[in-house]
Scaffold this motif. Structure first.
Motif, PDB file in Angstrom:
ATOM      1  N   LEU B  12       0.858  -1.182   0.000  1.00  0.00           N
ATOM      2  CA  LEU B  12       0.000   0.000   0.000  1.00  0.00           C
ATOM      3  C   LEU B  12       0.896   1.235   0.000  1.00  0.00           C
ATOM      4  O   LEU B  12       1.768   1.368   0.874  1.00  0.00           O
ATOM      5  N   THR B  13       0.674   2.143  -0.972  1.00  0.00           N
ATOM      6  CA  THR B  13       1.485   3.361  -1.001  1.00  0.00           C
ATOM      7  C   THR B  13       1.019   4.295   0.122  1.00  0.00           C
ATOM      8  O   THR B  13      -0.178   4.533   0.291  1.00  0.00           O
ATOM      9  N   LEU B  14       1.977   4.783   0.898  1.00  0.00           N
ATOM     10  CA  LEU B  14       1.662   5.632   2.051  1.00  0.00           C
ATOM     11  C   LEU B  14       1.871   7.104   1.735  1.00  0.00           C
ATOM     12  O   LEU B  14       1.081   7.952   2.122  1.00  0.00           O
ATOM     13  N   ARG B  15       2.949   7.405   1.045  1.00  0.00           N
ATOM     14  CA  ARG B  15       3.228   8.803   0.674  1.00  0.00           C
ATOM     15  C   ARG B  15       4.222   8.799  -0.478  1.00  0.00           C
ATOM     16  O   ARG B  15       4.861   7.775  -0.753  1.00  0.00           O
ATOM     17  N   LYS B  16       4.341   9.941  -1.130  1.00  0.00           N
ATOM     18  CA  LYS B  16       5.302  10.051  -2.223  1.00  0.00           C
ATOM     19  C   LYS B  16       5.990  11.401  -2.147  1.00  0.00           C
ATOM     20  O   LYS B  16       5.412  12.369  -1.653  1.00  0.00           O
ATOM     21  N   SER B  17       7.233  11.412  -2.595  1.00  0.00           N
ATOM     22  CA  SER B  17       7.980  12.670  -2.635  1.00  0.00           C
ATOM     23  C   SER B  17       8.559  12.834  -4.032  1.00  0.00           C
ATOM     24  O   SER B  17       9.184  11.896  -4.546  1.00  0.00           O
ATOM     25  N   PRO B  18       8.357  14.004  -4.643  1.00  0.00           N
ATOM     26  CA  PRO B  18       8.989  14.220  -5.944  1.00  0.00           C
ATOM     27  C   PRO B  18      10.486  14.395  -5.777  1.00  0.00           C
ATOM     28  O   PRO B  18      10.933  15.061  -4.840  1.00  0.00           O
ATOM     29  N   VAL B  19      11.268  13.790  -6.646  1.00  0.00           N
ATOM     30  CA  VAL B  19      12.726  14.011  -6.656  1.00  0.00           C
ATOM     31  C   VAL B  19      13.163  14.197  -8.096  1.00  0.00           C
ATOM     32  O   VAL B  19      12.556  13.637  -9.007  1.00  0.00           O
ATOM     33  N   GLY B  20      14.229  14.978  -8.269  1.00  0.00           N
ATOM     34  CA  GLY B  20      14.751  15.217  -9.604  1.00  0.00           C
ATOM     35  C   GLY B  20      13.701  15.843 -10.504  1.00  0.00           C
ATOM     36  O   GLY B  20      12.741  16.457 -10.035  1.00  0.00           O
ATOM     37  N   GLU B  21      13.879  15.665 -11.813  1.00  0.00           N
ATOM     38  CA  GLU B  21      12.978  16.316 -12.757  1.00  0.00           C
ATOM     39  C   GLU B  21      11.619  15.632 -12.819  1.00  0.00           C
ATOM     40  O   GLU B  21      10.587  16.291 -12.891  1.00  0.00           O
ATOM     41  N   ALA B  22      11.608  14.294 -12.793  1.00  0.00           N
ATOM     42  CA  ALA B  22      10.325  13.602 -13.011  1.00  0.00           C
ATOM     43  C   ALA B  22      10.211  12.319 -12.204  1.00  0.00           C
ATOM     44  O   ALA B  22       9.357  11.495 -12.479  1.00  0.00           O
ATOM     45  N   ASP B  23      11.097  12.136 -11.208  1.00  0.00           N
ATOM     46  CA  ASP B  23      11.079  10.883 -10.446  1.00  0.00           C
ATOM     47  C   ASP B  23      10.240  11.033  -9.180  1.00  0.00           C
ATOM     48  O   ASP B  23       9.887  12.140  -8.768  1.00  0.00           O
ATOM     49  N   ILE B  24       9.936   9.893  -8.574  1.00  0.00           N
ATOM     50  CA  ILE B  24       9.179   9.860  -7.320  1.00  0.00           C
ATOM     51  C   ILE B  24       9.865   8.875  -6.384  1.00  0.00           C
ATOM     52  O   ILE B  24      10.283   7.793  -6.821  1.00  0.00           O
ATOM     53  N   ILE B  25       9.986   9.238  -5.113  1.00  0.00           N
ATOM     54  CA  ILE B  25      10.310   8.233  -4.099  1.00  0.00           C
ATOM     55  C   ILE B  25       9.006   7.910  -3.401  1.00  0.00           C
ATOM     56  O   ILE B  25       8.346   8.789  -2.840  1.00  0.00           O
ATOM     57  N   SER B  26       8.619   6.639  -3.486  1.00  0.00           N
ATOM     58  CA  SER B  26       7.354   6.218  -2.883  1.00  0.00           C
ATOM     59  C   SER B  26       7.643   5.393  -1.646  1.00  0.00           C
ATOM     60  O   SER B  26       8.523   4.535  -1.644  1.00  0.00           O
ATOM     61  N   SER B  27       6.909   5.677  -0.592  1.00  0.00           N
ATOM     62  CA  SER B  27       7.017   4.893   0.627  1.00  0.00           C
ATOM     63  C   SER B  27       5.817   3.962   0.675  1.00  0.00           C
ATOM     64  O   SER B  27       4.677   4.412   0.581  1.00  0.00           O
ATOM     65  N   LEU B  28       6.079   2.666   0.791  1.00  0.00           N
ATOM     66  CA  LEU B  28       4.999   1.675   0.772  1.00  0.00           C
ATOM     67  C   LEU B  28       5.089   0.765   1.991  1.00  0.00           C
ATOM     68  O   LEU B  28       6.179   0.557   2.532  1.00  0.00           O
ATOM     69  N   TYR B  29       3.943   0.214   2.386  1.00  0.00           N
ATOM     70  CA  TYR B  29       3.966  -0.859   3.381  1.00  0.00           C
ATOM     71  C   TYR B  29       3.634  -2.144   2.637  1.00  0.00           C
ATOM     72  O   TYR B  29       2.540  -2.299   2.104  1.00  0.00           O
ATOM     73  N   THR B  30       4.600  -3.063   2.574  1.00  0.00           N
ATOM     74  CA  THR B  30       4.417  -4.273   1.774  1.00  0.00           C
ATOM     75  C   THR B  30       4.201  -5.488   2.665  1.00  0.00           C
ATOM     76  O   THR B  30       4.662  -5.525   3.810  1.00  0.00           O
ATOM     77  N   ARG B  31       3.486  -6.437   2.116  1.00  0.00           N
ATOM     78  CA  ARG B  31       3.224  -7.672   2.850  1.00  0.00           C
ATOM     79  C   ARG B  31       4.519  -8.450   3.088  1.00  0.00           C
ATOM     80  O   ARG B  31       4.733  -9.032   4.146  1.00  0.00           O
ATOM     81  N   GLU B  32       5.416  -8.427   2.098  1.00  0.00           N
ATOM     82  CA  GLU B  32       6.601  -9.283   2.144  1.00  0.00           C
ATOM     83  C   GLU B  32       7.778  -8.653   2.900  1.00  0.00           C
ATOM     84  O   GLU B  32       8.539  -9.351   3.568  1.00  0.00           O
ATOM     85  N   LEU B  39      12.384   3.941  -5.602  1.00  0.00           N
ATOM     86  CA  LEU B  39      12.494   5.025  -6.582  1.00  0.00           C
ATOM     87  C   LEU B  39      11.739   4.630  -7.847  1.00  0.00           C
ATOM     88  O   LEU B  39      11.997   3.558  -8.409  1.00  0.00           O
ATOM     89  N   ALA B  40      10.803   5.474  -8.274  1.00  0.00           N
ATOM     90  CA  ALA B  40      10.071   5.245  -9.521  1.00  0.00           C
ATOM     91  C   ALA B  40      10.572   6.273 -10.526  1.00  0.00           C
ATOM     92  O   ALA B  40      10.180   7.444 -10.475  1.00  0.00           O
ATOM     93  N   ARG B  41      11.458   5.835 -11.406  1.00  0.00           N
ATOM     94  CA  ARG B  41      12.090   6.776 -12.354  1.00  0.00           C
ATOM     95  C   ARG B  41      11.089   7.262 -13.404  1.00  0.00           C
ATOM     96  O   ARG B  41      10.402   6.453 -14.023  1.00  0.00           O
ATOM     97  N   GLY B  42      11.021   8.576 -13.581  1.00  0.00           N
ATOM     98  CA  GLY B  42      10.175   9.167 -14.626  1.00  0.00           C
ATOM     99  C   GLY B  42       8.685   9.083 -14.340  1.00  0.00           C
ATOM    100  O   GLY B  42       7.877   9.387 -15.218  1.00  0.00           O
ATOM    101  N   ALA B  43       8.294   8.700 -13.111  1.00  0.00           N
ATOM    102  CA  ALA B  43       6.872   8.430 -12.840  1.00  0.00           C
ATOM    103  C   ALA B  43       6.000   9.682 -12.883  1.00  0.00           C
ATOM    104  O   ALA B  43       4.786   9.568 -12.880  1.00  0.00           O
ATOM    105  N   ARG B  44       6.626  10.873 -12.911  1.00  0.00           N
ATOM    106  CA  ARG B  44       5.811  12.096 -13.006  1.00  0.00           C
ATOM    107  C   ARG B  44       5.600  12.539 -14.454  1.00  0.00           C
ATOM    108  O   ARG B  44       4.894  13.506 -14.706  1.00  0.00           O
ATOM    109  N   ARG B  45       6.237  11.847 -15.392  1.00  0.00           N
ATOM    110  CA  ARG B  45       6.013  12.209 -16.799  1.00  0.00           C
ATOM    111  C   ARG B  45       4.662  11.683 -17.253  1.00  0.00           C
ATOM    112  O   ARG B  45       4.286  10.554 -16.930  1.00  0.00           O
TER     113      ARG B  45
END
Lengths: 207, 260
Positions: B12-32, B39-45
């Motif tokens: 489950l995604t908890l929060r996201k922070s924009p980094v660089g020109e178009a990237d996102i750092i996403s904080s998730l709580y995962t089952r595993e 880091l999700a590269r280019g995810a803001r494009r």
């Protein structure tokens, strides 16, 4: 601010690197690269850069009407008699206004919120320019025909749009939202389910 | 043995922070793997295949490549975007309360699948509630259940049946409550150096009922006075803030917009 410069740099260069690193999108390596570039450029170029930064802080103010950043209030858009005063487009940031102006399609007025409602960052309605929007709508000489909510299609932008819609539901103003769906050049295969479901809901007849 | 270069996770995604020109750092709580920053590269494009997958409160299935400092998302698929939670700002604020507490009470790389299940169940209940009218307080009850359950799963459940100082069974009368002492107090005990507040019998009964309820979707439809609801909310918020050692931003937003 660091008091001890990185070994091999001077205190003034270290301070400049720290300052640049605080800017959005500038990492430590980029900050270092820009700082060393500034150290090498001619004096007049460096002073022109510093003067431009100071001028922005000295000259820029909020437009009394639309809250856009301007150096004279009302701003050029609000002062333009050719613009359609029956429409107001609400955007999150001034750069969103610039993006919409580049299209040359919209000829109405704007209202810049300078943010969006964000519970996790503690940003509520009073922390952005929402009260000014509601006051502006109350003080309109002629009733507004349409309020276009052009906040970003993010969790925060959608929450802001919903908040505006609920607050103005009883005013009779037509409230619209920018179309949501697939981007030009995008690929259906990779679209997430929210985008796809909004694209299906907002489909248009081929004419 | 070397670790594989990629791994999979559902979170489950908890929060996201924009980094660089178009990237996102996403904080998730995962089952595993528990809490993860990726880091999700280019995810803001606009044309990125990752765009739209990392809005907070989205359940995603990920393929992740190990990196030196941050792991990078290779593929993402939305499992549940919880569109009903995101349909109005009051539900968004409640959903983000869930995300804020999961984030606050979980340590990196320490997995407890019960926390993820609790968060997902609570989001489903929030999404199934009708759009909230101004001042409709009863819709906060799932959040109070969530507060107590996540305190329980994290080992911070307040004591509601015995006095935390002397251990005596609590009699049906006016009690007191101290988050810093660990729960309810009998009328005779006054612990030092902790903030103590009155605890009404009705509020204690509601807290015990929430504690005994097996699942958030089994919550009874309680028709309680607004004063009791406000007391239960204040007690839960105070306890959560005490253990997190900070103010809850989402709760302040919920309170501020409730009567806006």
């Amino acid at each position: 601010m660091t008091s001890d410069p990185t070994p091999g740099t001077t205190r003034s260069l270290g301070q400049l690197i720290d300052r640049l690193h605080q800017l959005p999108g500038i990492g430590p390596k980029s900050a270092q690269r820009i700082a060393y570039h500034i150290a090498h450029i001619p004096d007049d170029e460096a002073r022109a850069l510093a003067d431009a930064i100071v001028a922005v802080k000295d000259m820029i103010l909020f437009c009394d009407e639309c809250r856009n950043l301007t150096d004279a209030s009302p701003c050029a858009i609000c002062a333009n008699p050719q613009r359609n005063r029956d429409q107001i487009c609400v955007v999150e940031e001034s750069r969103d206004l610039v993006a919409l102006e580049r299209t040359r399609v919209y000829r109405g007025m704007y209202h810049v919120l300078h943010g969006a409602l964000s519970p996790l960052n503690g940003i509520g309605p009073e922390d952005i320019h929402l009260p000014q929007l509601f006051a502006r709508l109350q003080n309109q000489d002629n009733p507004l025909q349409e309020l276009i909510v052009a906040t970003n299609p993010t969790l925060e932008g959608d929450a802001t749009a919903d908040f505006i819609h609920r607050r103005l539901a009883d005013t009779g103003i037509r409230i619209t939202r920018l179309a949501l769906g697939l981007p030009v050049g995008g690929s259906l295969e990779f679209a997430d389910e929210t985008t796809l479901s909004r694209a299906i809901a907002g489909r248009n007849a081929l004419e | 043995m070397t670790q594989p270069r990629t791994y999979r996770a559902v979170g489950l995604t908890l929060r996201k922070s924009p980094v660089g020109e178009a990237d996102i750092i996403s904080s998730l709580y995962t089952r595993e793997h528990g809490k993860l920053d990726v880091l999700a590269r280019g995810a803001r494009r606009l044309t990125s295949k990752l765009m739209g997958h990392f809005e907070p409160l989205t359940l995603v299935r990920l393929s992740i490549a190990r990196g030196r400092t941050l792991d990078t998302v290779a593929e993402a698929e939305v499992v549940n975007a919880f569109p009903d939670v995101k349909s109005d700002y009051a539900s968004v604020a409640r959903g983000l309360h869930v995300a804020e507490l999961v984030d606050g009470f979980s340590a990196s790389s320490s997995s407890n699948p019960l926390v993820l299940d609790l968060a997902l169940q609570t989001l489903r209940v929030i999404g199934s509630q009708p759009a909230v009218g101004d001042g409709e307080l009863s819709s906060d009850l799932p959040l109070r259940y969530f507060d107590l359950r996540i305190l329980n799963l994290s080992g911070f459940m307040p004591e509601l049946f015995q006095c935390v100082e002397c251990g005596a069974e609590l009699e049906p009368e006016l009690h007191r409550y101290a988050a810093g002492a660990g729960g309810a107090l009998c009328s005779d005990c006054i612990p030092d150096d902790v903030a103590v507040r009155p605890l009404s019998l009705d509020a204690l009964k509601v807290l015990r009922l929430l504690h005994r309820t097996g699942s958030v979707d089994q919550l009874p439809n309680l028709n309680m006075p607004a004063t009791v609801h406000a007391e239960v909310s204040a007690l839960c918020t105070e306890t959560v803030q005490y253990w997190l050692d900070r103010q809850l931003r989402s709760q302040a937003f919920i309170d501020a917009t409730k009567f806006a």
